[in-house]
Motif scaffolding. Structure first.
Motif, mmCIF file in Angstrom:
data_model
loop_
_atom_site.group_PDB
_atom_site.id
_atom_site.type_symbol
_atom_site.label_atom_id
_atom_site.label_comp_id
_atom_site.label_asym_id
_atom_site.label_seq_id
_atom_site.Cartn_x
_atom_site.Cartn_y
_atom_site.Cartn_z
ATOM 1 N N SER A 1 -12.985 -6.855 -10.207
ATOM 2 C CA SER A 1 -12.028 -5.757 -10.061
ATOM 3 C C SER A 1 -12.616 -4.695 -9.143
ATOM 4 O O SER A 1 -13.770 -4.297 -9.285
ATOM 5 N N ARG A 2 -11.812 -4.229 -8.211
ATOM 6 C CA ARG A 2 -12.254 -3.200 -7.271
ATOM 7 C C ARG A 2 -11.605 -1.862 -7.583
ATOM 8 O O ARG A 2 -11.544 -0.978 -6.740
ATOM 9 N N GLY A 3 -11.095 -1.709 -8.809
ATOM 10 C CA GLY A 3 -10.404 -0.492 -9.195
ATOM 11 C C GLY A 3 -11.238 0.760 -8.982
ATOM 12 O O GLY A 3 -12.468 0.719 -9.036
ATOM 13 N N VAL A 4 -10.544 1.867 -8.737
ATOM 14 C CA VAL A 4 -11.182 3.165 -8.527
ATOM 15 C C VAL A 4 -10.572 4.174 -9.489
ATOM 16 O O VAL A 4 -9.534 3.915 -10.108
ATOM 17 N N ALA A 5 -11.212 5.333 -9.594
ATOM 18 C CA ALA A 5 -10.712 6.409 -10.451
ATOM 19 C C ALA A 5 -11.087 7.738 -9.824
ATOM 20 O O ALA A 5 -12.096 7.849 -9.124
ATOM 21 N N GLY A 6 -10.264 8.734 -10.096
ATOM 22 C CA GLY A 6 -10.561 10.069 -9.598
ATOM 23 C C GLY A 6 -9.395 11.003 -9.846
ATOM 24 O O GLY A 6 -8.483 10.698 -10.618
ATOM 25 N N ARG B 1 0.812 -1.214 0.000
ATOM 26 C CA ARG B 1 0.000 0.000 0.000
ATOM 27 C C ARG B 1 0.851 1.272 0.000
ATOM 28 O O ARG B 1 0.609 2.188 -0.789
ATOM 29 N N THR B 2 1.841 1.354 0.871
ATOM 30 C CA THR B 2 2.644 2.579 0.964
ATOM 31 C C THR B 2 3.453 2.822 -0.300
ATOM 32 O O THR B 2 3.627 3.975 -0.712
ATOM 33 N N LEU B 3 3.931 1.756 -0.937
ATOM 34 C CA LEU B 3 4.718 1.918 -2.160
ATOM 35 C C LEU B 3 3.841 2.331 -3.341
ATOM 36 O O LEU B 3 4.267 3.129 -4.188
ATOM 37 N N ILE B 4 2.630 1.805 -3.398
ATOM 38 C CA ILE B 4 1.693 2.195 -4.456
ATOM 39 C C ILE B 4 1.330 3.671 -4.291
ATOM 40 O O ILE B 4 1.389 4.453 -5.248
ATOM 41 N N GLU B 5 0.979 4.045 -3.080
ATOM 42 C CA GLU B 5 0.623 5.436 -2.799
ATOM 43 C C GLU B 5 1.786 6.367 -3.141
ATOM 44 O O GLU B 5 1.592 7.403 -3.788
ATOM 45 N N SER B 6 2.980 5.990 -2.744
ATOM 46 C CA SER B 6 4.161 6.812 -3.045
ATOM 47 C C SER B 6 4.401 6.936 -4.537
ATOM 48 O O SER B 6 4.779 8.006 -5.025
ATOM 49 N N LEU C 1 -7.501 5.155 -3.197
ATOM 50 C CA LEU C 1 -8.711 5.876 -2.804
ATOM 51 C C LEU C 1 -8.460 7.070 -1.878
ATOM 52 O O LEU C 1 -9.028 8.143 -2.110
ATOM 53 N N PRO C 2 -7.601 6.981 -0.872
ATOM 54 C CA PRO C 2 -7.387 8.140 -0.007
ATOM 55 C C PRO C 2 -6.762 9.343 -0.724
ATOM 56 O O PRO C 2 -6.837 10.463 -0.222
ATOM 57 N N LEU C 3 -6.165 9.114 -1.884
ATOM 58 C CA LEU C 3 -5.531 10.195 -2.644
ATOM 59 C C LEU C 3 -6.518 10.959 -3.516
ATOM 60 O O LEU C 3 -6.197 12.049 -4.002
ATOM 61 N N LEU C 4 -7.692 10.396 -3.748
ATOM 62 C CA LEU C 4 -8.607 10.923 -4.759
ATOM 63 C C LEU C 4 -9.609 11.921 -4.193
ATOM 64 O O LEU C 4 -10.296 11.638 -3.219
ATOM 65 N N ASP C 5 -9.691 13.071 -4.853
ATOM 66 C CA ASP C 5 -10.668 14.091 -4.499
ATOM 67 C C ASP C 5 -10.917 14.962 -5.721
ATOM 68 O O ASP C 5 -10.072 15.804 -6.047
ATOM 69 N N PRO C 6 -11.986 14.714 -6.448
ATOM 70 C CA PRO C 6 -13.062 13.794 -6.152
ATOM 71 C C PRO C 6 -12.798 12.392 -6.717
ATOM 72 O O PRO C 6 -11.956 12.208 -7.591
ATOM 73 N N VAL C 7 -13.570 11.443 -6.211
ATOM 74 C CA VAL C 7 -13.636 10.111 -6.799
ATOM 75 C C VAL C 7 -14.595 10.202 -7.979
ATOM 76 O O VAL C 7 -15.582 10.938 -7.936
ATOM 77 N N ILE C 8 -14.287 9.477 -9.062
ATOM 78 C CA ILE C 8 -15.163 9.467 -10.243
ATOM 79 C C ILE C 8 -15.602 8.017 -10.476
ATOM 80 O O ILE C 8 -14.983 7.280 -11.246
#
Length: 158
Positions: free
Chosen positions: A112-117, A47-52, A84-91
């Motif tokens: 798939s649980r992918g998100v976008a934003g 998680r931390t490496l993806i976020e980074s 997800l915590p990086l996204l504002d707004p989520v789309i």
């Protein structure tokens, strides 16, 4: 608008060099063919490496960040939780469409649980980790990215 993108492959095995990354180069090729500069970065399912990696891509000027991998339901699939915590707004409509078009060919695409934003003015989209999901997903993203970024920056509807 900058045509700088980043493809982030999320895979323990590809990061360790025990499996060739096929989905990242597929995404980079499709984006490059559409006029985007699109280097590939590989990170393990952490998680931390993806976020980074997402934060670094945007800090380096990427206006589009596409991750591939880590969106399933396995215990190491944490890409959505990192993103997800990086996204504002989520789309949510983008991720919904990616699942819908994927399920036409492969019913398991619904897992798939992918998100976008938006993260700091860049569109960030999670794709599943197969070359097929990337081939199906990149055209959807390319059809929306300019409008999304324009709207987020205050542009009018075309």
């Amino acid at each position: 608008m900058s045509r700088t993108a980043r493809v982030i492959t999320v895979s323990d095995r590809a990061a360790a060099g025990v499996r060739e990354d096929l989905s990242g180069p597929t995404g980079a090729e499709l984006l490059t063919n559409a006029g985007w500069e699109a280097p590939v970065v590989i990170v393990p399912d952490e998680r931390t490496l993806i976020e980074s990696a997402v934060r670094a891509a945007v800090a380096d000027g990427a206006r589009l960040v596409v991750t591939t991998g880590g969106t399933g339901i396995g215990p190491r699939d944490v890409t959505p939780e990192a993103t997800l915590p990086l996204l504002d707004p989520v789309i949510p409509g983008i991720a919904e469409e990616l699942r819908r078009i994927g399920a036409v060919k492969v019913p398991a695409a619904l897992l798939s649980r992918g998100v976008a934003g938006i993260h700091d003015g860049a569109l960030v989209v999670n794709l599943a980790g197969s070359p097929g999901a990337v081939r199906d997903g990149i055209p959807v993203i390319l059809g929306l990215v300019d409008h999304v970024l324009s709207q987020h920056a205050g542009g009018d509807h075309a």
